[in-house]
Design a protein around this motif. Structure first.
Motif, PDB file in Angstrom:
ATOM      1  N   LEU A  29      27.358  24.736  40.266  1.00 44.84           N
ATOM      2  CA  LEU A  29      28.192  23.632  39.846  1.00 44.84           C
ATOM      3  C   LEU A  29      29.566  23.737  40.444  1.00 44.84           C
ATOM      4  N   MET A  31      33.116  21.827  39.863  1.00 46.15           N
ATOM      5  CA  MET A  31      33.754  20.847  38.988  1.00 46.15           C
ATOM      6  C   MET A  31      35.095  20.457  39.564  1.00 46.15           C
ATOM      7  N   ILE A  73      32.328  22.242  28.307  1.00 48.65           N
ATOM      8  CA  ILE A  73      31.259  22.092  27.323  1.00 48.65           C
ATOM      9  C   ILE A  73      31.853  21.916  25.929  1.00 48.65           C
ATOM     10  N   LEU A  77      30.950  18.593  23.914  1.00 48.31           N
ATOM     11  CA  LEU A  77      29.711  18.855  23.188  1.00 48.31           C
ATOM     12  C   LEU A  77      29.406  17.783  22.148  1.00 48.31           C
ATOM     13  N   LEU A  80      26.739  15.086  22.446  1.00 45.26           N
ATOM     14  CA  LEU A  80      25.318  15.252  22.162  1.00 45.26           C
ATOM     15  C   LEU A  80      24.954  14.669  20.803  1.00 45.26           C
ATOM     16  N   GLU A 217      15.367  13.161  34.784  1.00 44.49           N
ATOM     17  CA  GLU A 217      16.251  14.127  34.129  1.00 44.49           C
ATOM     18  C   GLU A 217      15.488  14.984  33.137  1.00 44.49           C
ATOM     19  N   LEU A 221      15.128  19.213  32.898  1.00 47.63           N
ATOM     20  CA  LEU A 221      15.361  20.073  31.742  1.00 47.63           C
ATOM     21  C   LEU A 221      14.062  20.571  31.140  1.00 47.63           C
ATOM     22  N   HIS A 402      20.594   7.808  42.719  1.00 44.23           N
ATOM     23  CA  HIS A 402      22.007   7.490  42.590  1.00 44.23           C
ATOM     24  C   HIS A 402      22.545   6.792  43.815  1.00 44.23           C
TER      25      HIS A 402
ATOM     26  N   TYR B  45      26.312  13.022  35.795  1.00 45.74           N
ATOM     27  CA  TYR B  45      25.055  13.700  35.501  1.00 45.74           C
ATOM     28  C   TYR B  45      25.289  15.185  35.299  1.00 45.74           C
ATOM     29  N   LYS B  46      26.140  15.761  36.128  1.00 46.46           N
ATOM     30  CA  LYS B  46      26.359  17.202  36.003  1.00 46.46           C
ATOM     31  C   LYS B  46      26.981  17.549  34.662  1.00 46.46           C
ATOM     32  N   ILE B  47      27.931  16.740  34.237  1.00 49.59           N
ATOM     33  CA  ILE B  47      28.527  17.008  32.930  1.00 49.59           C
ATOM     34  C   ILE B  47      27.467  16.907  31.839  1.00 49.59           C
ATOM     35  N   ARG B  48      26.690  15.849  31.907  1.00 52.23           N
ATOM     36  CA  ARG B  48      25.708  15.649  30.848  1.00 52.23           C
ATOM     37  C   ARG B  48      24.702  16.770  30.815  1.00 52.23           C
ATOM     38  N   SER B  49      24.204  17.144  31.975  1.00 50.97           N
ATOM     39  CA  SER B  49      23.172  18.169  31.964  1.00 50.97           C
ATOM     40  C   SER B  49      23.776  19.524  31.630  1.00 50.97           C
ATOM     41  N   LEU B  50      25.063  19.654  31.865  1.00 47.88           N
ATOM     42  CA  LEU B  50      25.733  20.906  31.513  1.00 47.88           C
ATOM     43  C   LEU B  50      25.718  21.110  30.008  1.00 47.88           C
ATOM     44  N   LEU B  51      25.841  20.028  29.267  1.00 49.75           N
ATOM     45  CA  LEU B  51      26.022  20.149  27.830  1.00 49.75           C
ATOM     46  C   LEU B  51      24.839  20.778  27.131  1.00 49.75           C
ATOM     47  N   GLU B  52      23.657  20.478  27.631  1.00 51.24           N
ATOM     48  CA  GLU B  52      22.483  20.981  26.908  1.00 51.24           C
ATOM     49  C   GLU B  52      22.185  22.423  27.227  1.00 51.24           C
TER      50      GLU B  52
END
Lengths: 514, 435
Positions: A29, A31, A73, A77, A80, A217, A221, A402, B45-52
């Protein structure tokens, strides 16, 4: 400048897999918005004998345990949670308001048969139009309710995914808007209703792309099983097809009645949305489109594989043109791509042809498309129909998604000041009503906006989504056809598409699977 | 012309409300070039997938099995360096438990988590996860920092999660038709057990901190610096009985008498040797090492039931509480005997179920069901329906037959059992081991 180019999409770190931690997915990643933050970090990963057993040793700086990631995060968070701040619909009252939907979901949808569609079309009367309108008015909420229930049963972690949540909202919004429409008793009311329907179709490119991105997606995961995901996607897409068919049929009926109220159609007429398709002709049309899309990777169009058609060249059958084009397009695209990739660099001569066999039977037509594109392995063959990709492949597809120009990720779900959902209709004049439908194809010169399938068919080669075959299969299934694939590894693949001849089955066929 | 178009535009604005997208990191803005679009989607997308991912990461972490021994170890090792290590470990463990809770919530069906009461619980766990992650970035390095950490992060964690159960209970009542009884039971069993563990870890650190700071007596190398303390059982009983009586005075304008009796001379019945008649003082004989707030909870629940039965059946006799304590082997046994007319066998079968199982409770029943959901009976005294199952969990969490880290299965097992004599009264037996 954004450092997105540094993202490594090949995803899986083999080392971490081999070390027995398969749940760890390493994405490198970067950022960009954190560049102002210093990179000093407490190094608590050094374990003493008081530390519990952890996978700390697998983690290094770039991963989720870095300071930067943790800060982000911790900050985000709460997103979520179940009630996103941008949503009008998802709030604490929604659970209780959902009672209405539970009632609807207990109703059975009325299946639509081809006979019904055809019968409507033969000679139109005002009453038939109104019946059709009310049929659509009642059916849509029931079918939407069923799909919404499907979503409500899935685990929260899945539907909470950004894309699937958008779909949930969009469907619920449509459900709310449509169930409130009162009975249609006049042709004027029908006109207004048609405008609303047309706007509804407008929304659906949005939905399809979210559905597909959601599937991708979720694959990354890996929190939904393969079969579950496939079943879910198939039923969502199938339902979508059926809803659109019903809607398009009604729109075209209304349009025809308006322009020519007294026309009488011939007895074998199957409905507005079906056209008589000459197989060879359509294959050639689609092949040309596919070839054009391949030009970026293989500029010499004249050396591209020929399409050699054999069998019964007069094969003709009634079908929905856009659906046919989509299916043929995906299949041919795969063949062309495979052939070009396998032989493109090996020779300067013309690439080996793609052979199409047309088999014309009483009840069915069968198309066999054979290429020499190098084939695929049998392991791959087993999963080629699935919506679930391996994480590396899914990331690739997502990246390509995308890139689709004009992709709209955020919908504009309108509500009245009182908060009830409405489907906003622009000032559509009547002749524009069919713009969002697949019927657009019939009048290429007046086409201004693209239908969903058009956009997908036209996409440039690089934007490989890898969901083509699973989608095709759903379409084929919907029409009670079949799609299979065989391969000779190292040589090429053969795809077999079976489509039922709709006319033959119009008495019996229960067209529609809600 | 202009006026009408303005007016119509205003009217339209009044009619329409376009939702704003606050989740996005960037504004929607004008149409983007393809490259810009792609980069924007990618970032989001990276932020979102980071959260989980931290949820999965921490949820998979191994956690040491809970035991008294571990708690004693920590107490004995307590020093000004150990407390800092313990702080770090506490955060890591809490993160793991918190993540597991989040993962389990996320496994529930979508509609279930949309229920406002259940989402309230879920959101609480999201908040504490957030604050724990932040805390893990700056673990304390001095005693002062640890004090701050203990009072802010840890105390906050305990407080925020203290009252989540009534809400959860209400929520599950409302989603009864969306889940099977077994699914709910499995979820709640695991949830309540892990909640106990989480709070215990947090409490332990707080107690150790208080000890090292001298707020409570600190005995270096001693066993009782942490959350396990030597308790004088009769005092604990009196404290809780009186508290319950206070509630009852408010509610019913009555209180209930109780008596405590005990075997002052413990009999070592495991041994073949002559029983020792040591003349221990009353005080010594009645101390036992345990976790006070656990015992508080269990006793309060049982007293609520017994006392209420007495009041509703107009029983004048006292509730009898008998204590039997032994040092070797170590055990504490309590019997709470009431004359509250007992429990209907039909009800008794479900006595340890969670509140959502429905069964009869007529007006005439002497022993109204404990597990009446909130809103139905409406009174605080009855609790919110998780009283007995939770009490049972408190006892069992240290007293099961699963081998501990060293592979040893305890020979004696703790338990909470109820024997009822319908028409007469009920006896409740609590047994727990110590070391």
């Amino acid at each position: 400048m954004l450092r997105a180019s540094k993202v490594n999409f090949s995803g899986l770190n083999r080392r971490s897999i081999g070390s027995g931690a398969p749940f760890l997915r390493r994405i490198n990643l970067v950022m960009p918005f954190d560049r102002s933050m210093s990179s000093t970090r407490h190094n608590w990963s050094s374990s003493t004998d008081y530390s519990p057993i952890t996978a700390h040793s697998y983690i290094n700086n770039d991963d989720i345990l870095s300071t930067i990631s943790k800060r982000e995060i911790a900050k985000h968070l709460k997103n979520l949670g179940p009630f996103p701040s941008y949503s009008n619909l998802l709030n604490p009252q929604h659970f209780y308001q959902n009672e209405v939907l539970m009632e609807y979901s207990k109703k059975d949808p009325h299946p639509v048969s081809l006979r019904q569609l055809a019968g409507y079309g033969r000679s139109l009367t005002k009453q038939k139009i109104l019946n059709s309108a009310n049929f659509v008015r009642i059916e849509l909420p029931i079918r939407l309710a069923m799909r919404i229930r499907d979503l409500q049963i899935l685990p929260f972690g899945i539907v909470n995914n950004f894309h699937l949540a958008q779909i949930y909202e969009s469907y619920y919004h449509s459900f709310n808007a449509f169930r409130k429409i009162p009975q249609i008793k006049t042709l004027d009311q029908n006109d207004k209703f048609c405008e609303t329907l047309s706007a509804l179709l407008d929304d659906h490119f949005f939905n399809l792309s979210h559905l597909m991105m959601g599937a991708l997606e979720v694959s990354i995961l890996t929190n939904l099983g393969r079969e579950e995901l496939d079943n879910f996607m198939s039923s969502m897409i199938r339902s979508r097809i059926s809803r659109r068919v019903i809607v398009e049929e009604h729109l075209s009926l209304s349009e025809n009645y308006r322009s020519n109220p007294y026309a009488v159609k011939p007895p074998h007429f199957l409905g507005e949305i079906f056209q008589d398709c000459n197989a060879a002709k359509h294959f050639n049309i689609v092949a040309d489109t596919v070839k054009n899309s391949m030009i970026p990777i293989f500029p010499k169009k004249e050396n591209m594989p020929d399409l050699e058609i054999e069998g019964d060249l007069s094969t003709s059958f009634p079908f929905m043109v856009p659906h046919l084009h989509y299916m043929l397009g995906e299949i041919l695209r795969n063949s062309y791509e495979a052939t070009i990739k396998t032989h493109g660099k090996m020779t300067t001569k013309k690439l080996p042809p793609i052979k199409v066999t047309l088999i014309n039977l009483d009840k069915n037509v069968i198309f066999r498309i054979s290429d020499q594109g190098g084939g695929i392995s049998h392991d791959h063959l087993k999963t080629v129909w699935s919506f679930r990709k391996d994480p590396a492949g899914a990331r690739r597809s997502l990246a390509n998604f995308h890139r689709i120009p004009g992709l709209q990720l955020y919908s504009d779900l309108k509500v009245t000041a009182a908060g009830s959902s409405i489907v906003e209709t622009n000032n559509h004049t009547r002749h524009k009503l069919l713009h969002q439908t697949s019927l657009n194809d019939l009048e290429p010169t007046t086409k201004t906006k693209k239908s969903t399938l058009d956009s997908l068919i036209d996409r440039p080669y690089e934007n490989k989504l890898d969901l083509g075959l699973p989608m095709c299969k759903v379409y084929a299934d919907y029409w009670n056809g079949d799609l299979t694939m065989n391969s000779l590894e190292g040589y090429g693949s053969d795809t077999s598409l079976t489509l039922r001849k709709l006319g033959y089955h119009s008495n019996v066929l229960q067209l529609d699977r809600a | 012309m202009i006026r009408t178009s303005m007016a119509s535009r205003i009217a339209r604005l009044a009619q329409l409300r376009v939702r704003s997208a606050s989740l996005r990191l960037a504004d929607i803005g004008p149409a983007l070039s393809n490259k810009e679009q792609q980069e924007k989607f990618l970032q989001e997308y990276k932020i979102r997938s980071l959260l989980e991912r931290p949820i999965y990461y921490y949820a998979e972490k191994q956690l040491p099995k809970f035991s008294f021994q571990r708690l004693y170890d920590q107490s004995q090792k307590l020093s000004s360096t150990f407390i800092l290590q313990n702080a770090h470990e506490t955060v890591e463990h809490l993160l793991a438990y918190n993540a597991r809770r989040l993962k389990q919530f996320r496994n529930l069906p979508y509609l279930v988590v949309l229920n406002p009461s259940i989402s309230e619980s879920y959101n609480t766990y999201l908040k504490t996860m957030s604050s724990l992650i932040t805390a893990s970035l700056n673990p304390p390095t001095t005693l002062e920092e640890n004090d701050k950490f203990s009072q802010e992060v840890i105390a906050n964690f305990i407080e925020v999660h203290a009252d989540t159960l009534p809400s959860l209970s209400k929520g599950f009542q409302e989603v009864l038709d969306l889940l099977s009884v077994d699914q709910i039971k499995d979820f709640l069993d695991e949830h309540l057990r892990e909640r106990i563990s989480m709070r215990l870890i947090a409490h332990q650190h707080m107690e150790l901190t208080r000890a090292i700071n001298g707020v409570t007596p600190f005995v270096p190398g001693g066993k009782y610096n942490g959350v396990i303390k030597l308790l004088h059982i009769p005092d604990v009983i009196k404290k809780n009985a009186d508290e319950v009586n206070d509630i009852f005075l408010l509610k019913y304008d009555q209180s209930v008498q109780y008596n405590i009796d005990t075997n002052l001379y413990p009999i070592n019945y495991w041994s073949r040797s002559e029983p020792e008649l040591r003349n221990r003082s009353e005080h010594d004989a009645l101390t036992f090492a345990y976790i006070e707030y656990h015992l508080d909870y269990i006793l309060k629940e049982i007293f609520k039931n017994s006392f209420r039965a007495h009041i509703e059946n107009h029983v004048e006799d006292p509730v009898q509480i008998t204590i039997s304590i032994s040092e070797t082997p170590s055990y504490l046994e309590l019997r709470i005997r009431d004359k509250g007319k007992g429990v209907d066998p039909k009800v008794l079968r479900h006595i340890f179920d969670y509140s959502f199982t429905t069964f009869e409770s007529n007006e005439g029943d002497a022993y109204k069901t404990l597990n009446v959901p909130p809103g139905l009976a409406g009174n605080v005294v009855a609790g919110m329906g998780y009283g007995l199952p939770l009490s049972k969990n408190y006892v069992e969490i240290f007293n099961d037959t699963i081998p501990d880290e060293d592979g040893i299965i305890p020979t004696t097992k703790g338990s909470l059992t109820i024997q009822s004599y319908f028409g007469w009264g009920t006896d409740v037996y609590i047994k727990t081991v110590g070391h």
